[in-house]
Design a protein around this motif. Structure first.
Motif, PDB file in Angstrom:
ATOM      1  N   LYS A 255     -15.192  -3.861   4.664  1.00 42.27           N
ATOM      2  CA  LYS A 255     -15.363  -3.320   6.016  1.00 42.27           C
ATOM      3  C   LYS A 255     -14.435  -2.123   6.193  1.00 42.27           C
ATOM      4  CE  LYS A 255     -16.144  -6.022   9.496  1.00 42.27           C
ATOM      5  NZ  LYS A 255     -17.369  -5.706  10.187  1.00 42.27           N
ATOM      6  N   VAL A 256     -14.995  -1.028   6.748  1.00 43.33           N
ATOM      7  CA  VAL A 256     -14.223   0.187   6.982  1.00 43.33           C
ATOM      8  C   VAL A 256     -14.528   0.745   8.371  1.00 43.33           C
ATOM      9  CG1 VAL A 256     -14.062   0.883   4.553  1.00 43.33           C
ATOM     10  CG2 VAL A 256     -16.004   1.647   5.927  1.00 43.33           C
ATOM     11  N   ALA A 257     -13.580   1.496   8.887  1.00 43.50           N
ATOM     12  CA  ALA A 257     -13.793   2.313  10.078  1.00 43.50           C
ATOM     13  C   ALA A 257     -13.802   3.759   9.595  1.00 43.50           C
ATOM     14  CB  ALA A 257     -12.684   2.094  11.102  1.00 43.50           C
ATOM     15  N   VAL A 258     -14.809   4.507  10.002  1.00 46.58           N
ATOM     16  CA  VAL A 258     -14.969   5.893   9.569  1.00 46.58           C
ATOM     17  C   VAL A 258     -14.986   6.791  10.802  1.00 46.58           C
ATOM     18  CG1 VAL A 258     -16.504   7.540   8.418  1.00 46.58           C
ATOM     19  CG2 VAL A 258     -16.280   5.225   7.522  1.00 46.58           C
ATOM     20  N   MET A 259     -14.163   7.840  10.777  1.00 50.12           N
ATOM     21  CA  MET A 259     -14.192   8.830  11.836  1.00 50.12           C
ATOM     22  C   MET A 259     -14.484  10.180  11.189  1.00 50.12           C
ATOM     23  SD  MET A 259     -11.473   9.745  14.844  1.00 50.12           S
ATOM     24  CE  MET A 259     -10.199  10.302  13.734  1.00 50.12           C
ATOM     25  N   GLY A 260     -15.379  10.933  11.802  1.00 51.48           N
ATOM     26  CA  GLY A 260     -15.726  12.231  11.244  1.00 51.48           C
ATOM     27  C   GLY A 260     -16.756  12.926  12.090  1.00 51.48           C
ATOM     28  N   GLU A 261     -17.593  13.711  11.439  1.00 53.77           N
ATOM     29  CA  GLU A 261     -18.643  14.421  12.165  1.00 53.77           C
ATOM     30  C   GLU A 261     -19.969  14.307  11.439  1.00 53.77           C
ATOM     31  OE1 GLU A 261     -17.872  18.992  10.832  1.00 53.77           O
ATOM     32  OE2 GLU A 261     -16.566  18.180  12.374  1.00 53.77           O
ATOM     33  N   ILE A 262     -21.049  14.432  12.209  1.00 49.34           N
ATOM     34  CA  ILE A 262     -22.399  14.340  11.654  1.00 49.34           C
ATOM     35  C   ILE A 262     -22.796  15.702  11.109  1.00 49.34           C
ATOM     36  CG2 ILE A 262     -24.820  13.916  12.202  1.00 49.34           C
ATOM     37  CD1 ILE A 262     -23.840  12.040  14.425  1.00 49.34           C
ATOM     38  N   GLN A 263     -23.414  15.692   9.936  1.00 55.57           N
ATOM     39  CA  GLN A 263     -23.892  16.934   9.321  1.00 55.57           C
ATOM     40  C   GLN A 263     -25.338  16.744   8.877  1.00 55.57           C
ATOM     41  OE1 GLN A 263     -21.650  19.301   6.207  1.00 55.57           O
ATOM     42  NE2 GLN A 263     -23.158  18.284   4.939  1.00 55.57           N
ATOM     43  N   ASN A 264     -26.182  17.668   9.232  1.00 61.12           N
ATOM     44  CA  ASN A 264     -27.560  17.695   8.741  1.00 61.12           C
ATOM     45  C   ASN A 264     -27.659  18.799   7.704  1.00 61.12           C
ATOM     46  OD1 ASN A 264     -28.692  15.699  10.459  1.00 61.12           O
ATOM     47  ND2 ASN A 264     -28.658  17.164  12.127  1.00 61.12           N
ATOM     48  N   ARG A 265     -28.335  18.524   6.621  1.00 58.07           N
ATOM     49  CA  ARG A 265     -28.590  19.557   5.613  1.00 58.07           C
ATOM     50  C   ARG A 265     -29.991  19.372   5.074  1.00 58.07           C
ATOM     51  NH1 ARG A 265     -27.922  17.605   0.355  1.00 58.07           N
ATOM     52  NH2 ARG A 265     -26.858  15.614   0.260  1.00 58.07           N
ATOM     53  N   SER A 266     -30.582  20.453   4.620  1.00 56.44           N
ATOM     54  CA  SER A 266     -31.952  20.423   4.096  1.00 56.44           C
ATOM     55  C   SER A 266     -31.964  20.925   2.665  1.00 56.44           C
ATOM     56  CB  SER A 266     -32.861  21.307   4.944  1.00 56.44           C
ATOM     57  OG  SER A 266     -32.897  20.842   6.264  1.00 56.44           O
ATOM     58  N   TYR A 267     -32.896  20.412   1.911  1.00 53.61           N
ATOM     59  CA  TYR A 267     -33.116  20.888   0.545  1.00 53.61           C
ATOM     60  C   TYR A 267     -34.581  20.690   0.220  1.00 53.61           C
ATOM     61  CZ  TYR A 267     -32.975  15.968  -0.889  1.00 53.61           C
ATOM     62  OH  TYR A 267     -33.223  14.625  -1.030  1.00 53.61           O
ATOM     63  N   GLU A 268     -35.012  21.338  -0.872  1.00 52.78           N
ATOM     64  CA  GLU A 268     -36.406  21.217  -1.284  1.00 52.78           C
ATOM     65  C   GLU A 268     -36.452  20.539  -2.646  1.00 52.78           C
ATOM     66  OE1 GLU A 268     -40.059  24.225  -2.047  1.00 52.78           O
ATOM     67  OE2 GLU A 268     -38.842  24.554  -0.250  1.00 52.78           O
ATOM     68  N   LYS A 269     -37.336  19.544  -2.764  1.00 54.74           N
ATOM     69  CA  LYS A 269     -37.495  18.824  -4.019  1.00 54.74           C
ATOM     70  C   LYS A 269     -38.982  18.625  -4.251  1.00 54.74           C
ATOM     71  CE  LYS A 269     -36.093  14.669  -6.487  1.00 54.74           C
ATOM     72  NZ  LYS A 269     -35.335  13.430  -6.436  1.00 54.74           N
ATOM     73  N   ASP A 270     -39.455  19.074  -5.397  1.00 56.01           N
ATOM     74  CA  ASP A 270     -40.868  18.977  -5.760  1.00 56.01           C
ATOM     75  C   ASP A 270     -41.762  19.600  -4.696  1.00 56.01           C
ATOM     76  OD1 ASP A 270     -40.097  17.566  -8.068  1.00 56.01           O
ATOM     77  OD2 ASP A 270     -40.217  15.643  -7.008  1.00 56.01           O
ATOM     78  N   GLY A 271     -41.296  20.704  -4.119  1.00 57.55           N
ATOM     79  CA  GLY A 271     -42.085  21.413  -3.117  1.00 57.55           C
ATOM     80  C   GLY A 271     -42.082  20.781  -1.735  1.00 57.55           C
ATOM     81  N   VAL A 272     -41.302  19.716  -1.558  1.00 55.07           N
ATOM     82  CA  VAL A 272     -41.232  19.033  -0.260  1.00 55.07           C
ATOM     83  C   VAL A 272     -39.851  19.265   0.335  1.00 55.07           C
ATOM     84  CG1 VAL A 272     -41.355  16.796   0.896  1.00 55.07           C
ATOM     85  CG2 VAL A 272     -42.844  17.262  -1.050  1.00 55.07           C
ATOM     86  N   LYS A 273     -39.841  19.773   1.569  1.00 57.24           N
ATOM     87  CA  LYS A 273     -38.573  19.996   2.250  1.00 57.24           C
ATOM     88  C   LYS A 273     -38.063  18.657   2.790  1.00 57.24           C
ATOM     89  CE  LYS A 273     -36.237  22.729   5.722  1.00 57.24           C
ATOM     90  NZ  LYS A 273     -36.324  23.731   6.760  1.00 57.24           N
ATOM     91  N   ARG A 274     -36.805  18.357   2.485  1.00 62.07           N
ATOM     92  CA  ARG A 274     -36.190  17.109   2.913  1.00 62.07           C
ATOM     93  C   ARG A 274     -34.946  17.410   3.737  1.00 62.07           C
ATOM     94  NH1 ARG A 274     -37.917  12.769  -1.001  1.00 62.07           N
ATOM     95  NH2 ARG A 274     -39.397  13.839  -2.329  1.00 62.07           N
ATOM     96  N   THR A 275     -34.680  16.566   4.713  1.00 62.89           N
ATOM     97  CA  THR A 275     -33.497  16.697   5.551  1.00 62.89           C
ATOM     98  C   THR A 275     -32.665  15.433   5.406  1.00 62.89           C
ATOM     99  OG1 THR A 275     -34.709  18.059   7.131  1.00 62.89           O
ATOM    100  CG2 THR A 275     -32.659  17.070   7.901  1.00 62.89           C
ATOM    101  N   VAL A 276     -31.369  15.621   5.252  1.00 60.26           N
ATOM    102  CA  VAL A 276     -30.444  14.507   5.078  1.00 60.26           C
ATOM    103  C   VAL A 276     -29.403  14.578   6.194  1.00 60.26           C
ATOM    104  CG1 VAL A 276     -28.719  13.474   3.544  1.00 60.26           C
ATOM    105  CG2 VAL A 276     -30.736  14.563   2.586  1.00 60.26           C
TER     106      VAL A 276
END
Length: 143
Positions: A69-90
């Motif tokens: 069990k952990v407590a995590v403090m930080g910030e949310i980050q969205n990033r996009s990449y393309e794999k096999d011609g499909v754009k993905r968002t993480v």
């Protein structure tokens, strides 16, 4: 303001990598239970990918493992990449602080020394005696 605070359990062991510029980066996932249950009475759980850089990431890789069990403090980050011609968002949590909440020795490893990894003890000022209370009038207040 982009700030997130999560408490959950690791779903897998942390993975430590080193970038081309020799920076350490650790990644792991945590499961966080919501405060409510669904219509079937089951707890609802969300899963978050966590990224930790530098020495803190190295410590996470060294001392954390699946189930802890952990407590995590930080910030949310969205990033996009393309794999096999499909754009993905993480969506990831970039951790600025990770607190280890499960003592390592509670999982059978007695080599863990909690004092070594916790914040240093702080001395507190002594509490004033009850008879040292000073009564102020309204004119003495600065506001």
């Amino acid at each position: 303001m982009n700030k997130v605070f999560l408490i959950g359990n690791l779903t897998r062991d942390p993975e430590l990598r080193t970038t081309a510029s020799s920076k350490s980066v650790c990644s792991f996932s945590i499961a966080v239970n919501r405060a409510f249950s669904n219509q079937q009475g089951e707890k609802v759980t969300d899963f978050f990918n966590i990224i930790v850089w530098g020495k803190l990431g190295e410590n996470c890789a060294k001392y954390l493992s699946k189930g802890r069990k952990v407590a995590v403090m930080g910030e949310i980050q969205n990033r996009s990449y393309e794999k096999d011609g499909v754009k993905r968002t993480v969506t990831e949590i970039i951790a600025s602080d990770v607190e280890f909440l499960t003592a390592r020795d509670s999982q059978g490893d007695s080599s863990y020394n909690q004092r070594e990894y916790s914040a240093p003890a702080r001395k507190m000022a002594p509490m004033p005696e009850e008879d040292s209370f000073t009564e102020l009038s309204d004119e003495d207040l600065p506001f």
